[in-house]
Write a protein that holds these residues in place. Structure first.
Motif, mmCIF file in Angstrom:
data_model
loop_
_atom_site.group_PDB
_atom_site.id
_atom_site.type_symbol
_atom_site.label_atom_id
_atom_site.label_comp_id
_atom_site.label_asym_id
_atom_site.label_seq_id
_atom_site.Cartn_x
_atom_site.Cartn_y
_atom_site.Cartn_z
ATOM 1 N N GLN A 1 0.350 -5.100 11.098
ATOM 2 C CA GLN A 1 1.120 -3.864 11.317
ATOM 3 C C GLN A 1 1.105 -2.969 10.092
ATOM 4 O O GLN A 1 0.888 -1.770 10.183
ATOM 5 C CB GLN A 1 2.597 -4.189 11.549
ATOM 6 C CG GLN A 1 2.964 -4.731 12.891
ATOM 7 C CD GLN A 1 4.460 -5.043 12.889
ATOM 8 O OE1 GLN A 1 5.293 -4.156 12.882
ATOM 9 N NE2 GLN A 1 4.788 -6.324 12.871
ATOM 10 N N THR B 1 3.946 -4.345 17.279
ATOM 11 C CA THR B 1 5.278 -4.286 16.672
ATOM 12 C C THR B 1 6.333 -4.853 17.610
ATOM 13 O O THR B 1 7.234 -5.584 17.191
ATOM 14 C CB THR B 1 5.633 -2.828 16.305
ATOM 15 O OG1 THR B 1 4.641 -2.337 15.411
ATOM 16 C CG2 THR B 1 6.997 -2.739 15.631
ATOM 17 N N ARG B 2 6.201 -4.527 18.900
ATOM 18 C CA ARG B 2 7.168 -5.030 19.869
ATOM 19 C C ARG B 2 7.108 -6.557 19.935
ATOM 20 O O ARG B 2 8.131 -7.242 19.888
ATOM 21 C CB ARG B 2 6.882 -4.423 21.240
ATOM 22 C CG ARG B 2 7.973 -4.658 22.257
ATOM 23 C CD ARG B 2 7.866 -3.668 23.400
ATOM 24 N NE ARG B 2 6.667 -3.917 24.178
ATOM 25 C CZ ARG B 2 6.649 -4.273 25.465
ATOM 26 N NH1 ARG B 2 7.789 -4.406 26.117
ATOM 27 N NH2 ARG B 2 5.536 -4.465 26.096
ATOM 28 N N HIS C 1 2.518 -9.353 10.906
ATOM 29 C CA HIS C 1 3.252 -8.455 10.011
ATOM 30 C C HIS C 1 2.266 -7.746 9.088
ATOM 31 O O HIS C 1 2.296 -6.526 8.937
ATOM 32 C CB HIS C 1 4.289 -9.245 9.201
ATOM 33 C CG HIS C 1 5.144 -8.384 8.332
ATOM 34 N ND1 HIS C 1 5.644 -8.798 7.127
ATOM 35 C CD2 HIS C 1 5.590 -7.117 8.491
ATOM 36 C CE1 HIS C 1 6.346 -7.827 6.572
ATOM 37 N NE2 HIS C 1 6.343 -6.798 7.391
ATOM 38 N N GLN D 1 10.058 -12.429 15.850
ATOM 39 C CA GLN D 1 10.871 -12.549 14.638
ATOM 40 C C GLN D 1 12.297 -12.970 14.995
ATOM 41 O O GLN D 1 12.875 -13.860 14.381
ATOM 42 C CB GLN D 1 10.876 -11.190 13.898
ATOM 43 C CG GLN D 1 11.739 -11.131 12.655
ATOM 44 C CD GLN D 1 11.124 -11.864 11.463
ATOM 45 O OE1 GLN D 1 9.970 -12.294 11.514
ATOM 46 N NE2 GLN D 1 11.898 -12.022 10.404
ATOM 47 N N GLU D 2 12.833 -12.334 16.019
ATOM 48 C CA GLU D 2 14.196 -12.634 16.456
ATOM 49 C C GLU D 2 14.306 -14.094 16.912
ATOM 50 O O GLU D 2 15.264 -14.787 16.567
ATOM 51 C CB GLU D 2 14.549 -11.691 17.598
ATOM 52 C CG GLU D 2 16.022 -11.614 17.918
ATOM 53 C CD GLU D 2 16.247 -10.714 19.142
ATOM 54 O OE1 GLU D 2 15.760 -9.561 19.132
ATOM 55 O OE2 GLU D 2 16.873 -11.201 20.110
ATOM 56 N N HIS E 1 2.291 -15.242 13.229
ATOM 57 C CA HIS E 1 3.339 -14.229 13.260
ATOM 58 C C HIS E 1 3.391 -13.439 11.944
ATOM 59 O O HIS E 1 3.429 -12.214 11.936
ATOM 60 C CB HIS E 1 4.677 -14.926 13.544
ATOM 61 C CG HIS E 1 5.877 -14.060 13.424
ATOM 62 N ND1 HIS E 1 6.091 -12.985 14.257
ATOM 63 C CD2 HIS E 1 6.941 -14.099 12.575
ATOM 64 C CE1 HIS E 1 7.235 -12.397 13.916
ATOM 65 N NE2 HIS E 1 7.765 -13.052 12.901
ATOM 66 N N TYR F 1 5.944 -8.521 17.657
ATOM 67 C CA TYR F 1 6.395 -9.034 16.357
ATOM 68 C C TYR F 1 7.917 -9.115 16.294
ATOM 69 O O TYR F 1 8.483 -10.129 15.884
ATOM 70 C CB TYR F 1 5.855 -8.162 15.217
ATOM 71 C CG TYR F 1 6.367 -8.644 13.882
ATOM 72 C CD1 TYR F 1 5.705 -9.655 13.194
ATOM 73 C CD2 TYR F 1 7.543 -8.128 13.335
ATOM 74 C CE1 TYR F 1 6.200 -10.136 11.998
ATOM 75 C CE2 TYR F 1 8.048 -8.614 12.135
ATOM 76 C CZ TYR F 1 7.357 -9.617 11.472
ATOM 77 O OH TYR F 1 7.863 -10.096 10.293
ATOM 78 N N ASN F 2 8.593 -8.055 16.723
ATOM 79 C CA ASN F 2 10.055 -8.005 16.619
ATOM 80 C C ASN F 2 10.725 -9.065 17.487
ATOM 81 O O ASN F 2 11.685 -9.705 17.059
ATOM 82 C CB ASN F 2 10.576 -6.617 16.992
ATOM 83 C CG ASN F 2 10.221 -5.577 15.930
ATOM 84 O OD1 ASN F 2 9.924 -5.931 14.785
ATOM 85 N ND2 ASN F 2 10.232 -4.315 16.311
ATOM 86 N N ARG G 1 12.052 -10.235 27.943
ATOM 87 C CA ARG G 1 11.719 -10.306 26.513
ATOM 88 C C ARG G 1 11.263 -11.699 26.095
ATOM 89 O O ARG G 1 11.598 -12.182 25.021
ATOM 90 C CB ARG G 1 12.909 -9.841 25.649
ATOM 91 C CG ARG G 1 13.051 -8.321 25.656
ATOM 92 C CD ARG G 1 14.297 -7.822 24.947
ATOM 93 N NE ARG G 1 14.570 -8.442 23.658
ATOM 94 C CZ ARG G 1 14.189 -7.952 22.476
ATOM 95 N NH1 ARG G 1 13.504 -6.843 22.420
ATOM 96 N NH2 ARG G 1 14.521 -8.559 21.367
#
Ligand code: 1Q0
Length: 227
Positions: free
Chosen positions: A121, A208-209, A118, A215-216, A114, A211-212, A26
């Protein structure tokens, strides 16, 4: 014409780049991430000159991160700009991240990209659900108001509003997404739209993957509000 320039854009390259940006651990590979954006810039450029200031803005941000990457090449200790997390660790360690003032760090620069993912998406999900009567400009601005406008000045929001009026219609959007063919026939148009929707769906998932995970990483480092 617009359509000729649009031929450069290949949605499968967006899909491949963002898919291969994510490693088994990841991690986000910055080179792949930036390549995904290179392809999105081609889409923007296919839309014509009114959108020009937006693609210039994105290109500037991409260039900045690449300059930083070139300026801090890999050593035996590692490659500081290989992944998002290594960039964050490197810039924090080197004191390059300014939490109070605007700086030229990779972290604050990539944060702008980033936030734009968003927006993308939201926009693409709205496009997926849209029908022939929907205006691209309207879909765009709903997503813009949610994802980007809160970070933009009043003046910029007005400029974006003007630019969005000049967006091409939905049919042209799908022509750019799916490539140009002999136009005219209804049947071809519908088929193209079907193919386009499928690819769009997969691309939105890939984005989306990415992005997530991004984001984390920003959240963990308390960097979601970098000026
Ligand atoms: C499809 C039409 C695109 C419409 C874009 C919507 C709004 C964009 C607004 C951009 C404003 C740019 C002007 C500069 C803003 C900067 O001040 C701001 C902050 O940076 P800084 O250094 O001043 O703190 N920059 C940003 O917020 C970055 C914004 C970039 C916007 C990127 C829009 C992304 C477009 C992506 C490609 C669309 C492809 C769609 C179809 C793809 C199919 C897979």
């Amino acid at each position: 014409s617009r359509l000729c320039r649009g031929r450069d854009f290949q949605i499968h390259r967006v899909l491949t780049a963002f898919n291969s940006a994510v490693t088994g651990e990841r991690e986000i590979l910055l080179d792949r991430y930036l390549e995904g954006w290179d392809e999105l810039v081609k889409f923007l450029e296919a839309l014509g000159t009114v959108i020009g200031f937006i693609s210039q803005e994105v290109k500037g941000k991409l260039e900045l991160v690449r300059d930083l990457r070139r300026g801090a090449p890999a050593t035996e200790k590692g490659d500081p700009y290989r992944t998002l997390r290594s960039m964050m660790a490197h810039e924090l360690r080197a004191g390059l991240v300014d939490f109070r003032r605007q700086s030229l760090s990779g972290c604050r620069t990539l944060l702008r990209l980033h936030r734009s993912l968003h927006w993308l998406q939201l926009f693409l999900r709205a496009v997926e659900r849209s029908s022939a009567v929907d205006s691209m400009g309207a879909l765009c601005s709903v997503a813009y108001n949610q994802a980007l406008a809160p970070y933009h000045s009043w003046l910029l929001r007005k400029a974006v509003g003007v630019a969005l009026v000049a967006l091409p219609d939905r049919a042209e959007f799908f022509r750019i997404v799916c490539g140009e063919e002999e136009k005219g026939e209804r049947e071809r148009e519908r088929e193209r739209e079907r193919e386009g929707r499928q690819l769009l769906e997969r691309t939105v998932l890939a984005i989306t993957r990415v992005y997530n995970i991004t984001q984390e990483a920003y959240q963990v480092n308390g960097m979601l509000d970098l000026p």
